[in-house]
Every structure is written in structure tokens, then in C-alpha cells.
Motif scaffolding. Structure first.
Motif, PDB file in Angstrom:
ATOM      1  N   GLN A  99       0.787  -1.231   0.126  1.00 53.73           N
ATOM      2  CA  GLN A  99       0.171  -0.031  -0.151  1.00 53.73           C
ATOM      3  C   GLN A  99       0.913   1.254   0.090  1.00 53.73           C
ATOM      4  O   GLN A  99       0.636   2.435  -0.802  1.00 53.73           O
ATOM      5  N   LYS A 100       1.952   1.145   1.010  1.00 54.81           N
ATOM      6  CA  LYS A 100       2.884   2.338   0.962  1.00 54.81           C
ATOM      7  C   LYS A 100       3.380   2.639  -0.440  1.00 54.81           C
ATOM      8  O   LYS A 100       3.624   3.654  -1.048  1.00 54.81           O
ATOM      9  N   LEU A 101       3.754   1.629  -1.185  1.00 53.19           N
ATOM     10  CA  LEU A 101       4.679   1.579  -2.442  1.00 53.19           C
ATOM     11  C   LEU A 101       3.726   1.893  -3.620  1.00 53.19           C
ATOM     12  O   LEU A 101       3.952   2.811  -4.570  1.00 53.19           O
ATOM     13  N   GLN A 102       2.246   1.734  -3.404  1.00 56.62           N
ATOM     14  CA  GLN A 102       1.197   2.204  -4.476  1.00 56.62           C
ATOM     15  C   GLN A 102       0.878   3.528  -4.333  1.00 56.62           C
ATOM     16  O   GLN A 102       0.935   4.365  -5.299  1.00 56.62           O
ATOM     17  N   GLY A 103       1.189   4.031  -2.751  1.00 54.51           N
ATOM     18  CA  GLY A 103       0.857   5.378  -2.835  1.00 54.51           C
ATOM     19  C   GLY A 103       2.166   6.171  -3.323  1.00 54.51           C
ATOM     20  O   GLY A 103       2.007   7.281  -3.931  1.00 54.51           O
ATOM     21  N   ILE A 104       3.336   5.655  -3.160  1.00 53.21           N
ATOM     22  CA  ILE A 104       4.798   6.467  -3.687  1.00 53.21           C
ATOM     23  C   ILE A 104       4.371   6.593  -5.247  1.00 53.21           C
ATOM     24  O   ILE A 104       4.996   7.423  -5.761  1.00 53.21           O
ATOM     25  N   LEU A 105       4.014   5.303  -5.863  1.00 49.59           N
ATOM     26  CA  LEU A 105       4.038   5.161  -7.377  1.00 49.59           C
ATOM     27  C   LEU A 105       2.875   5.712  -7.799  1.00 49.59           C
ATOM     28  O   LEU A 105       2.502   5.350  -9.292  1.00 49.59           O
ATOM     29  N   SER A 106       1.996   6.311  -7.202  1.00 46.60           N
ATOM     30  CA  SER A 106       0.793   6.872  -7.647  1.00 46.60           C
ATOM     31  C   SER A 106       0.974   7.620  -9.143  1.00 46.60           C
ATOM     32  O   SER A 106       0.162   7.496  -9.981  1.00 46.60           O
ATOM     33  N   SER A 107       2.034   8.349  -9.257  1.00 45.73           N
ATOM     34  CA  SER A 107       2.306   9.457 -10.432  1.00 45.73           C
ATOM     35  C   SER A 107       2.595   8.430 -11.643  1.00 45.73           C
ATOM     36  O   SER A 107       2.736   8.909 -12.598  1.00 45.73           O
ATOM     37  N   CYS A 108       2.933   7.134 -11.428  1.00 49.83           N
ATOM     38  CA  CYS A 108       3.393   6.248 -12.650  1.00 49.83           C
ATOM     39  C   CYS A 108       2.368   5.821 -13.759  1.00 49.83           C
ATOM     40  O   CYS A 108       1.351   5.286 -12.968  1.00 49.83           O
ATOM     41  N   ALA A 109       2.305   6.138 -14.813  1.00 49.43           N
ATOM     42  CA  ALA A 109       1.377   5.666 -15.831  1.00 49.43           C
ATOM     43  C   ALA A 109       1.460   3.846 -15.933  1.00 49.43           C
ATOM     44  O   ALA A 109       0.490   3.535 -16.583  1.00 49.43           O
ATOM     45  N   ALA A 110       2.529   3.655 -15.872  1.00 52.47           N
ATOM     46  CA  ALA A 110       3.033   2.115 -16.321  1.00 52.47           C
ATOM     47  C   ALA A 110       2.353   1.294 -15.076  1.00 52.47           C
ATOM     48  O   ALA A 110       1.986   1.571 -13.992  1.00 52.47           O
ATOM     49  N   ASP A 111       2.217   0.149 -15.445  1.00 51.15           N
ATOM     50  CA  ASP A 111       1.723  -1.110 -14.532  1.00 51.15           C
ATOM     51  C   ASP A 111       2.910  -1.412 -13.291  1.00 51.15           C
ATOM     52  O   ASP A 111       3.923  -1.834 -13.739  1.00 51.15           O
ATOM     53  N   THR A 112       2.536  -0.881 -12.283  1.00 50.18           N
ATOM     54  CA  THR A 112       3.579  -1.076 -10.958  1.00 50.18           C
ATOM     55  C   THR A 112       3.541  -2.557 -10.273  1.00 50.18           C
ATOM     56  O   THR A 112       4.284  -2.511  -9.395  1.00 50.18           O
ATOM     57  N   GLN A 113       2.491  -3.146 -10.567  1.00 49.42           N
ATOM     58  CA  GLN A 113       2.153  -4.423  -9.849  1.00 49.42           C
ATOM     59  C   GLN A 113       3.421  -5.202  -9.846  1.00 49.42           C
ATOM     60  O   GLN A 113       3.920  -5.940  -8.792  1.00 49.42           O
ATOM     61  N   GLY A 114       4.034  -5.508 -10.961  1.00 52.19           N
ATOM     62  CA  GLY A 114       5.094  -6.408 -11.100  1.00 52.19           C
ATOM     63  C   GLY A 114       6.365  -6.008 -10.281  1.00 52.19           C
ATOM     64  O   GLY A 114       6.937  -6.665  -9.485  1.00 52.19           O
ATOM     65  N   PHE A 115       6.622  -4.549 -10.114  1.00 53.07           N
ATOM     66  CA  PHE A 115       7.640  -4.033  -9.785  1.00 53.07           C
ATOM     67  C   PHE A 115       7.444  -4.195  -8.098  1.00 53.07           C
ATOM     68  O   PHE A 115       8.283  -4.561  -7.294  1.00 53.07           O
ATOM     69  N   ILE A 116       6.257  -3.921  -7.537  1.00 53.03           N
ATOM     70  CA  ILE A 116       5.937  -3.988  -6.261  1.00 53.03           C
ATOM     71  C   ILE A 116       6.151  -5.465  -5.705  1.00 53.03           C
ATOM     72  O   ILE A 116       6.759  -5.804  -4.582  1.00 53.03           O
ATOM     73  N   GLN A 117       5.623  -6.487  -6.529  1.00 52.83           N
ATOM     74  CA  GLN A 117       5.874  -7.845  -6.129  1.00 52.83           C
ATOM     75  C   GLN A 117       7.394  -8.361  -5.989  1.00 52.83           C
ATOM     76  O   GLN A 117       7.819  -8.877  -5.117  1.00 52.83           O
ATOM     77  N   GLU A 118       7.964  -7.901  -6.946  1.00 56.14           N
ATOM     78  CA  GLU A 118       9.574  -8.183  -6.891  1.00 56.14           C
ATOM     79  C   GLU A 118      10.291  -7.437  -5.886  1.00 56.14           C
ATOM     80  O   GLU A 118      11.135  -7.990  -4.989  1.00 56.14           O
ATOM     81  N   LEU A 119       9.936  -5.998  -5.718  1.00 53.60           N
ATOM     82  CA  LEU A 119      10.651  -5.447  -4.414  1.00 53.60           C
ATOM     83  C   LEU A 119      10.261  -6.196  -3.072  1.00 53.60           C
ATOM     84  O   LEU A 119      10.995  -6.363  -2.270  1.00 53.60           O
ATOM     85  N   LEU A 120       8.951  -6.535  -2.769  1.00 54.24           N
ATOM     86  CA  LEU A 120       8.608  -7.306  -1.732  1.00 54.24           C
ATOM     87  C   LEU A 120       9.441  -8.265  -1.599  1.00 54.24           C
ATOM     88  O   LEU A 120       9.676  -8.869  -0.385  1.00 54.24           O
ATOM     89  N   GLU A 121       9.797  -9.322  -2.445  1.00 53.55           N
ATOM     90  CA  GLU A 121      10.512 -10.563  -2.439  1.00 53.55           C
ATOM     91  C   GLU A 121      12.050 -10.260  -2.241  1.00 53.55           C
ATOM     92  O   GLU A 121      12.422 -10.748  -1.328  1.00 53.55           O
ATOM     93  N   GLN A 122      12.401  -9.011  -2.745  1.00 54.60           N
ATOM     94  CA  GLN A 122      13.947  -8.811  -2.399  1.00 54.60           C
ATOM     95  C   GLN A 122      13.924  -8.209  -1.087  1.00 54.60           C
ATOM     96  O   GLN A 122      15.172  -8.232  -0.455  1.00 54.60           O
ATOM     97  N   LEU A 123      12.964  -7.466  -0.508  1.00 55.97           N
ATOM     98  CA  LEU A 123      13.136  -7.191   0.829  1.00 55.97           C
ATOM     99  C   LEU A 123      13.064  -8.006   2.016  1.00 55.97           C
ATOM    100  O   LEU A 123      13.426  -7.790   3.102  1.00 55.97           O
ATOM    101  N   LYS A 124      12.592  -9.276   1.605  1.00 58.76           N
ATOM    102  CA  LYS A 124      12.386 -10.528   2.594  1.00 58.76           C
ATOM    103  C   LYS A 124      13.871 -10.778   2.981  1.00 58.76           C
ATOM    104  O   LYS A 124      14.794 -10.947   2.250  1.00 58.76           O
ATOM    105  N   GLY A 125      14.120 -10.791   4.202  1.00 58.86           N
ATOM    106  CA  GLY A 125      15.426 -10.967   5.024  1.00 58.86           C
ATOM    107  C   GLY A 125      16.385  -9.949   5.006  1.00 58.86           C
ATOM    108  O   GLY A 125      17.658 -10.048   5.420  1.00 58.86           O
TER     109      GLY A 125
END
Length: 146
Positions: A99-125
């Protein structure tokens, strides 16, 4: 090197070059016998930060910069100034992070769901970086009235 110096002090120095470095005395003749209770000093200095964790964090930050560049290609002025990894790590769940990432990336016209999911995976650990902060100065003398 420091490791060689420690080795020579402990009688493990190599050959004639080591003896010459100690003023002509070989380590066996120039040093007293070690007592069994004396602990050896480590040959390497300890490192305050785990190099692997720092490298992983740097790789994640570089990946974020690259992906944001792809998402905002041609619209760099709309790109968020900063995406703070530590703020995301402080959140309890991946849903809150998303939700925080969606708020930050709200100005992006591109689909950000893939980026958000990849980033959440990278943040684990990924550990949160502990900032070294100087404590606020203590006020000396009587406190000033408000």
C-alpha cells in the motif's frame, strides 16, 4: 602486511626475509617462548558491518533505481525523489508495504504491480540499516522558562 607481522611475532614468519625485518634476529631466537595461557591475536581486524548484507542492500538499491528508470522512462520529473527501504522494512506486513509503495508510485502511468511484488520479494530477509545517531546535547545549567 599486518598478518605477516603477527605471524612473525608468533614464530610462524617465513625464511630469511622475516629475520631481516626483525633486525637480523630470527623469530625463534629473538622471541621468548610463549606461555600456554597467552591467547593468540587474530590476524584480521574485525569488521563492524556484514559485507554480504551491505552488498545485498546495495544491489537492491541499484535494482530499484534501474526499475524506477524503466517505469518512468520519459517522465523522470514525475519519479519519486526517494524510496526509503528502511521505512518499508519498519512496516509489519507485505500488504502495508504494498500500500505504501502504491501511494509512492501513484504518479506512474505504467503498471507497477510487477515491480511492487519483485521488491517485496527482495526485501524479505533484508536487515534494517541502523543509523548511527548522536544523542541530543544535554542542556547544562538551569532550564530556561517557557
Amino acid at each position: 602486511m599486518a598478518a605477516e607481522r603477527v605471524g612473525r611475532r608468533q614464530g610462524r614468519g617465513g625464511g630469511p626475509a622475516a629475520g631481516a625485518a626483525l633486525g637480523g634476529l630470527s623469530p625463534a631466537r629473538g622471541s621468548p617462548a610463549r606461555s600456554p595461557g597467552v591467547q593468540r591475536r587474530p590476524a584480521r581486524a574485525t569488521v563492524k558491518y556484514n559485507r554480504r548484507e551491505l552488498q545485498r542492500r546495495l544491489d537492491t538499491e541499484l535494482w530499484i533505481d534501474g526499475r524506477l528508470g524503466e517505469l518512468y522512462r520519459g517522465r523522470e520529473g514525475e519519479m519519486p525523489d526517494e524510496l526509503n527501504i528502511d521505512e518499508l522494512l519498519e512496516l509489519e506486513t507485505d500488504q502495508e508495504r504494498a500500500q505504501k509503495l502504491q501511494g509512492i508510485l501513484s504518479s506512474c502511468a505504467a503498471d507497477t504491480q510487477g515491480f511492487i511484488q519483485e521488491l517485496l520479494e527482495q526485501l524479505k530477509g533484508l536487515p534494517k540499516q541502523q543509523l548511527l545517531q548522536r544523542p541530543p546535547p544535554q542542556q547544562e545549567g538551569p532550564e530556561a522558562p517557557p
